[in-house]
Scaffold this motif. Structure first.
Motif, mmCIF file in Angstrom:
data_model
loop_
_atom_site.group_PDB
_atom_site.id
_atom_site.type_symbol
_atom_site.label_atom_id
_atom_site.label_comp_id
_atom_site.label_asym_id
_atom_site.label_seq_id
_atom_site.Cartn_x
_atom_site.Cartn_y
_atom_site.Cartn_z
ATOM 1 N N CYS A 64 38.695 50.549 35.136
ATOM 2 C CA CYS A 64 37.743 49.904 34.226
ATOM 3 C C CYS A 64 38.485 49.459 32.965
ATOM 4 C CB CYS A 64 36.590 50.846 33.868
ATOM 5 S SG CYS A 64 35.286 50.915 35.103
ATOM 6 N N GLN A 65 39.406 48.525 33.119
ATOM 7 C CA GLN A 65 40.254 48.091 32.017
ATOM 8 C C GLN A 65 39.477 47.259 30.993
ATOM 9 O OE1 GLN A 65 43.336 48.814 31.252
ATOM 10 N NE2 GLN A 65 43.583 47.369 29.539
ATOM 11 N N PHE A 66 38.657 46.312 31.485
ATOM 12 C CA PHE A 66 37.927 45.418 30.603
ATOM 13 C C PHE A 66 36.484 45.920 30.443
ATOM 14 C CE2 PHE A 66 41.269 42.936 32.677
ATOM 15 C CZ PHE A 66 41.919 42.396 31.568
ATOM 16 N N PRO A 67 35.760 45.382 29.493
ATOM 17 C CA PRO A 67 34.360 45.814 29.291
ATOM 18 C C PRO A 67 33.537 45.652 30.575
ATOM 19 C CG PRO A 67 35.107 44.477 27.443
ATOM 20 C CD PRO A 67 36.188 44.395 28.482
ATOM 21 N N THR A 68 32.664 46.619 30.804
ATOM 22 C CA THR A 68 31.814 46.611 32.005
ATOM 23 C C THR A 68 30.525 45.837 31.728
ATOM 24 O OG1 THR A 68 30.732 48.684 31.398
ATOM 25 C CG2 THR A 68 32.723 48.844 32.742
ATOM 26 N N HIS A 69 29.809 45.506 32.791
ATOM 27 C CA HIS A 69 28.492 44.891 32.643
ATOM 28 C C HIS A 69 27.604 45.373 33.793
ATOM 29 C CE1 HIS A 69 30.713 42.088 35.300
ATOM 30 N NE2 HIS A 69 29.523 41.854 35.858
#
Length: 408
Positions: A64-69
């Protein structure tokens, strides 16, 4: 991404196979992108259920490197649809795995055949009964369960999602690598028919479907039609003797096609309304010339399709239906006129047949035993009234009931 509107619901395909977003972290540089998007949660299990799930991405050693949605997922029959959101950067893309939703069993492995993904049988898996796809049938009183090997079906070119019973709305479910179909008489007939061949009655249905991987100008379509039956072998000779208590016998004869179960119960009553069965905790004394009311009921069959007919009933002084000393009460569905007031109260109109007679005794004996030859009649195709001699005589059951009387 500029060609995607990012509104509405989306369904994933790989070739001709349904696919779903993986439920576990996917390694980076997979699925045609740098950072694949995967589902941090599970898919819905109920049909038409909608759930909210978090989407993660894999990059630089992190799941989960980048922001989740968050997206929405809805379960339809055989596939899922997704209400997706635009990824935060262009190097992120949703991943689709056709094997994820197949849930191949331990003896199966995911693969592709003719452009369609499915579960093959494992190389070490023994393939029994390949001609019938390892079919197995279990029959209840008015129901049946038919299962076949999913991996054997797929290797033969048939995908489970394309198969159904005669009623196309009746699809199978996957249970431990087997495609399972079910029918019953409780609003789930699925095209099942009931018929008789004169010696048996049977429920019949078939697993049907086709596959055409080309769908072009010419067709190489293959069709599947696996017929199965639940057969009830009714020609039995049963002897039941248990005091005055209610008697029960289960006919359970296994055939190569299917096993059918039904029960017949003989119960003596005190009253003409058949509301007070005799107390079965002790031997019952019945005075000579008192009326005895008897019910013979068939249980475990469809009450709308079958009726019970008393063909003959008789009494013996010992627990032996074939004993040389006997007295006929009912013969050819008619009461014996030589035995005083014998009345056939109900016969051939439902699963319960009833009669009554005046208690008597055999000279030099203290008990009498009752026996009846019973057959079932298929209401759909026959006139099952008691005065019909051409009724469908599919079975004859010898039922025995012990009756005690009081000496004076």
């Amino acid at each position: 991404m500029l060609d995607i509107a990012w509104n509405g619901w989306y369904r994933f395909y790989l070739g001709q196979s349904n696919a779903q977003i993986p439920e576990q972290c996917v390694k980076e540089n997979r699925c045609g992108t740098h950072a694949p998007l995967w589902l941090n949660g599970t898919h819905p299990v109920q049909f038409h259920e909608i759930v909210n799930r978090t989407v993660c991405n894999a990059w630089s050693g992190s799941c989960c490197q980048f922001p989740t949605h968050t997206i929405q997922i809805k379960r339809c029959y055989g596939y899922y649809v997704y209400k997706l959101k635009r990824p935060s950067v262009c190097n992120l893309a949703y991943c689709a795995d056709p094997c994820e939703q197949l849930h191949c069993a331990k003896h199966e492995q995911c693969g592709k055949k003719d452009g369609v993904y499915g579960c093959f049988c494992d190389e070490d898996y023994h393939r029994p009964n390949t001609k019938s796809y390892d079919s197995n049938i279990t029959c209840g009183s008015s129901s049946g369960i038919m299962s076949i090997s999913r991996c054997q079906l797929f290797e033969a070119g048939f995908h489970p999602s394309a198969l159904h019973l005669r009623d196309e709305s009746c699809n199978g479910t996957i249970q431990d690598g087997r495609l399972v179909f079910h029918f019953d008489n409780d609003d789930h007939l699925c095209g099942t028919t009931l018929r008789s061949n004169g010696t048996h009655f049977m429920y019949e249905n078939s697993i049907q479907g086709d596959v055409d991987t080309h769908r072009g100008l010419i067709s190489h379509q293959r069709k599947l039609n696996l017929r199965f039956r639940c057969v009830y072998p009714l020609e039995q000779a049963l002897s039941m003797s248990v005091g005055i208590s209610s008697l029960e016998s289960i006919v359970d004869k296994k055939l190569s096609i299917g096993t059918g179960l039904y029960r017949m119960r003989m119960t003596p009553y005190e009253d003409k309304d058949f509301l007070r069965p005799f107390n079965t905790n002790e031997n019952i004394g019945i005075e000579i010339n008192d009326m005895l009311f008897v019910e013979v009921r068939t249980e475990g069959v469809d009450e709308d399709e079958l009726s019970t007919i008393l063909e003959s009933c008789w009494a013996t002084p010992v627990d032996d239906a074939d004993y040389s000393v006997r007295w006929d009460l009912i013969d050819s569905q008619c009461p014996n006129p030589d035995n005083g007031p014998v009345e056939v109260i109900q016969n051939g109109v439902s699963t319960a047949a009833r009669f009554s007679f005046r208690m008597f005794t055999f000279t030099n004996y203290t008990e009498i035993y009752l026996h009846c030859n019973v057959h079932l009649c298929l209401l759909t195709n026959n006139n099952c009234s008691a005065d019909t001699k051409t009724a469908n005589r599919e079975t004859y059951l010898t039922m025995t009931q012990e009756v005690y009387h009081l000496d004076h």
